[in-house]
Design an enzyme around this catalytic site. Structure first.
Site, mmCIF file in Angstrom:
data_model
loop_
_atom_site.group_PDB
_atom_site.id
_atom_site.type_symbol
_atom_site.label_atom_id
_atom_site.label_comp_id
_atom_site.label_asym_id
_atom_site.label_seq_id
_atom_site.Cartn_x
_atom_site.Cartn_y
_atom_site.Cartn_z
ATOM 1 N N PHE A 489 0.885 -1.334 0.027
ATOM 2 C CA PHE A 489 -0.155 -0.049 -0.016
ATOM 3 C C PHE A 489 0.897 1.346 -0.007
ATOM 4 O O PHE A 489 2.106 1.272 0.754
ATOM 5 C CB PHE A 489 -0.859 0.022 1.434
ATOM 6 C CG PHE A 489 -2.311 -0.913 0.997
ATOM 7 C CD1 PHE A 489 -2.531 -1.173 -0.143
ATOM 8 C CD2 PHE A 489 -2.972 -1.323 2.316
ATOM 9 C CE1 PHE A 489 -3.835 -1.910 -0.300
ATOM 10 C CE2 PHE A 489 -4.096 -1.934 2.183
ATOM 11 C CZ PHE A 489 -4.394 -2.185 0.871
ATOM 12 N N LYS A 490 0.538 2.185 -0.775
ATOM 13 C CA LYS A 490 1.260 3.199 -0.855
ATOM 14 C C LYS A 490 0.336 4.282 -0.118
ATOM 15 O O LYS A 490 -0.353 5.007 -0.542
ATOM 16 C CB LYS A 490 1.527 4.024 -2.250
ATOM 17 C CG LYS A 490 2.348 5.276 -2.410
ATOM 18 C CD LYS A 490 2.553 5.790 -3.811
ATOM 19 C CE LYS A 490 3.661 6.682 -3.762
ATOM 20 N NZ LYS A 490 3.345 7.734 -3.083
#
Length: 891
Positions: A489-490
């Site tokens: 996840f960014k």
């Protein structure tokens, strides 16, 4: 008046300077106080304490002269004639030539003459007093003491610069043996100004590197002590990026200093700025026909740098006056091109193509060709040194920029040494970005031992690895071609590099740096508390960690918006005052317990991170939480990766980061032929590189996700680094039908090719009918203040990450919020909409609808607006298309 000689000889007859405009300006400045208003009297007349200080300096000048060997009789005569004038604060004009005449017939050696000339220069402070000027010898002023209010004064142009050899020649064959300045003195600032001027006259990268390399070679060979300040001045900085040392010079201080020194009124200065558009050009023009009371000794590179440090250290009450006084002193002493580049340096925009990569390349090449005096030369087979025998075999190459020109064997060997030196120096710098430490090691040990002397150090940030943007999962699978990867996840937070060290005495040191190496330790006392807890409860003694700081709900740990995080104070935050809790999501480990992990593949670094740093909630009052980024492995199957991507789209993350787990090879197509080849793809930590081993898949990059906007370019700022000759970023606006005007909504600097930038600069050339420094067209930019305004005449399709509430933009203000407008975060140019007029552009109502739609979808909608966009020059960029170069400084 012709330029004063450095020797004590009588002045030659002079001619009156022509030109009513310049002369009138000077007359106004040097007029008698009776013709001045009260404000001018106060501005132009030094206060008592300042005058007393100047008079004391004048007395000291004669003490210096006496100590340097002037005979007693000459010294007494000088003190009687001139010391009394100084002590009495005489308001009469001091005739410089008359002072020289006092020494005629006195037997002085050249050294003593030069010494006395320097001693006179301490009288420079008197140049601020209106009467302290040189006037023509007329029948009314033949005897000293009868200097009535002059109506005309003779002036001397300050645009004459010393003559230096061309620096654009081939560094391999150009000799640096002959010193271009007086070899008994440190290098003058005029040499650096000449270098900057030479850089500003070319866009050729080869020419830029040649100029920098040759300039640095001269400094290394003839005065290596000046290398460090020269590098800082060339790079337009005064300290490493992680130290909080700033000039703190506002435009008003520089403007007042120029006015004080030149005598221009604010109106005249503004008119001059409108015609030139550059503070350096303004100062150059303002001082071009002005002379000081007594010729000043030349500015030195070290002197200018020390003055900048003094400006940065001026704090507290009276700091503004102290800074202005230092600036004025520099301006008074500066001549010719020195003035232009001195002011540009003070304004932090030297406007030349000497970006960091070029400076490091030139520094490496300079040390290959030249070593400091006294340093033992390494053997000829050293990969970082080209000896005189090898250089002597190199043939002249007049067509050095022609890539098809044949290269002789000796030149080829030197070029290989260049490449080796550049590689080691750049690698050291990105892991330890401190010119002080690097220059010290280079001057003592050379390039051969640089890596051993300057290493990754806890407390000094290294440049982070950067990700390359991609458009889809299909593209990612195609690029990696079966290599194992992880999808993370960014998170929509703030990237942070955390350094920690437990000393032998048990003392803990913690530092937190931003993506741009800014020290933000004071902003996060809760993270400091967390790190101390980790060090006290584990065997870890030291580490350097890459992470993302994200705002969370303290009750359930759910993620909150970036805007929540940005609402925290930025400096001197107290633990008890924290209202926004955070979690540190760690995703990489570069250093642990004395071991550098940069050369380890990502799989090994991640395993070390998980083993030594488990997720933890200290449970302490105000302490931050610690966790690992949520991820999905490619080995789990493509279906799982696509489901993970869908979660990212629907959740509060910006997208995914795809990271190669183990080093491998990928198939790459040649840019010049249709042939393919296998290209190594390392999974190591590549500092300051936008690597293909880290791929960035953001929501706004995916085709078909959300609506685009049709916006109008209405203004711009000057670019930095590689984009210095172009407009970047561009201010974009909506069409507000109700107000009948365009309204600024956001800045954009992504999605443009170099060719588009060139065409844009041609369409909106400064000073043309389509580009003005003043707002001539019906546009409301709100809190966005561009350097130039564009005539609204075209529409661009723009796609962004999301719509955000903005404290700067006024677009759609009153529709969603009564006090805030809306803005587009991470805008990216798609194409020019030639089928639309400016009245067909998107409206505030449409922007508000997009905001409501994304609210309904539960997307991340509240990332803080832009603050200020900084134009980044990306190392290794091909120049064909910008990557995601937006840098957001939260407000």
């Amino acid at each position: 008046m012709p330029k004063r000689s450095s020797t004590l000889t009588p002045s030659s007859p002079t001619k009156r300077v022509k030109g009513d405009v310049s002369q009138g300006r000077l007359d106004s400045f040097f007029a008698h106080t009776s013709s001045m208003g009260p404000s001018n009297i106060n501005e132009r007349t030094a206060g008592p304490s300042r005058r007393n200080s100047q008079m004391d300096d004048g007395k000291i000048a004669f003490e210096i002269a006496k100590g340097e060997g002037l005979d007693i009789e000459t010294t007494r005569r000088l003190e009687q004639t001139w010391g009394s004038k100084i002590a009495a604060h005489s308001s009469e004009v001091i005739d410089v030539d008359a002072l020289d005449n006092e020494l005629q017939g006195t037997s002085l050696s050249p050294a003593l003459k030069e010494s006395f000339e320097v001693s006179k220069s301490v009288l420079e402070g008197l140049s601020h007093i209106p009467y302290a000027v040189k006037v023509p010898k007329t029948s009314q002023s033949k005897s000293r003491g009868n200097f009535s209010s002059p109506t005309r004064i003779q002036v001397e142009t300050s645009s004459v610069s010393p003559s230096y050899p061309s620096l654009a020649g081939d560094p391999i064959t150009l000799s640096s043996v002959d010193c271009p300045w007086n070899p008994v003195s440190p290098p003058p600032y005029s040499f650096l100004a000449y270098t900057l001027s030479s850089l500003s006259q070319t866009r050729s990268r080869i020419a830029i590197l040649n100029i920098l390399t040759n300039a640095i070679r001269f400094v290394i060979q003839h005065h290596p002590q000046s290398l460090l300040p020269a590098l800082y001045l060339l790079s337009n900085t005064i300290s490493p990026p992680y130290l909080s040392i700033e000039l703190g010079l506002g435009p008003s201080i520089i403007s007042k200093a120029i006015r004080h020194v030149s005598g221009l009124t604010p109106v005249a200065l503004k008119r001059l700025y409108n015609s030139t558009g550059d503070p350096g050009d303004v100062a150059f023009e303002a001082k071009s026909n002005l002379r000081t009371l007594i010729p000043h000794p030349p500015l030195r590179i070290q002197t200018v740098y020390d003055s900048l440090l003094n400006i940065s250290q001026s704090k507290g009450d009276g700091a503004t006056k102290q800074k202005q006084a230092i600036v004025e002193k520099l301006l008074v002493a500066a001549k010719g091109e020195e003035i232009r580049y001195l002011v540009r340096t003070l304004s932090q925009n030297i406007r030349v193509g000497a970006v960091r990569t070029s400076i490091l390349t030139a520094l490496a090449r300079a040390f290959v060709l030249t070593r400091p005096p006294g340093m033992r030369s390494p053997p000829e087979d050293s990969p970082y040194f080209a000896g005189t025998d090898l250089i002597g075999e190199v043939k002249e190459n007049p067509n050095i920029e022609n890539k098809k020109t044949a290269i002789d064997t000796a030149r080829g060997i030197v070029l290989e040494k260049f490449a080796s030196a550049e590689g080691v120096l750049k690698k050291v710098y990105v892991q330890h970005p401190n010119y002080d430490h690097i220059v010290e090691a280079l001057l003592e040990f050379g390039l051969e031992q640089l890596s051993d002397q300057v290493k990754l150090t806890v407390g000094i940030p290294l440049h982070p690895t950067l990700g390359s943007p991609t458009r889809s999962l299909d593209e990612i699978y195609e690029r990696l071609n079966g290599l194992a990867f992880t999808a993370e996840f960014k998170y929509d937070g703030q990237r942070a590099q955390i350094h920690a060290l437990k000393g032998a005495d048990g003392r803990l040191t913690v530092k937190i740096f931003s993506r741009h190496l800014e020290d933000m330790t004071d902003k996060y006392p809760d993270i400091i508390s967390l790190v101390k807890y980790i060090l006290e409860t584990s065997e870890t003694q030291s580490f350097v960690m890459d992470s993302e700081i994200v705002a969370i709900d303290p009750n359930d740990g759910s993620l909150k918006s970036f805007q929540e995080l940005s609402n925290r104070a930025r400096k001197d935050v107290k633990l008890e005052d924290i209202k926004v809790s955070v979690c540190v999501f760690a995703f990489d480990l570069m250093y642990h317990n004395g071991q550098v992990l940069l050369e380890e593949p990502f799989r090994a670094r991640r395993e070390c991170l998980s083993r030594h740093f488990p997720a933890v909630d200290p449970g302490l009052q105000g302490a931050a939480r610690f966790a690992h980024v949520e991820c999905c492995e490619s080995e789990d199957g493509r279906e799982n990766v696509e489901f993970f991507w869908q979660r990212a789209v629907e959740g509060r993350s910006e997208g995914l980061m795809i990271k190669l787990l183990d080093s491998g090879e990928v198939i790459a197509e040649s840019s010049t032929t249709s042939k393919t080849r296998r290209k190594p793809l390392p999974a190591t930590y590549e500092s300051d590189k936008r690597t293909m081993a880290w791929l960035k898949l953001k929501k706004d990059y995916v085709t078909g996700l959300g609506d685009s906007l049709d916006l109008v370019p209405i203004g711009a700022w000057h670019g930095n680094g590689r984009k210095a000759q172009w407009w970047s970023p561009i201010l974009l606006g909506l069409w507000d039908e109700t107000a009948g005007q365009l309204v600024g909504v956001c800045k954009c600097m992504s999605g443009f090719t170099d060719e588009f930038y060139k065409n844009l600069s041609a369409r909106y050339s400064e000073g043309s009918e389509s580009c003005s420094r003043n707002s001539q067209w019906n546009c409301n930019t709100g809190g966005l203040r561009p350097e130039v305004y564009f005539r609204p005449q075209e529409v661009w399709e723009i796609r962004g990450a999301d719509i955000t509430l903005s404290p700067i933009s006024i677009a759609a203000m009153g529709i969603i919020s009564p006090s805030r407008g809306l803005s587009l975060r991470f805008p990216r140019f798609i194409r020019v909409r030639e089928d639309k007029s400016i009245h067909d552009a998107s409206t505030p109502e449409f922007l508000a609808k997009m905001w409501r739609d994304q609210e309904g979808r539960g997307r991340n909608t509240t990332g803080v607006d832009d603050g200020e966009l900084v134009d980044a020059d990306l190392p290794g960029s091909s120049g064909e298309e910008d990557d995601d170069t937006e840098i957001t400084i939260s407000s």
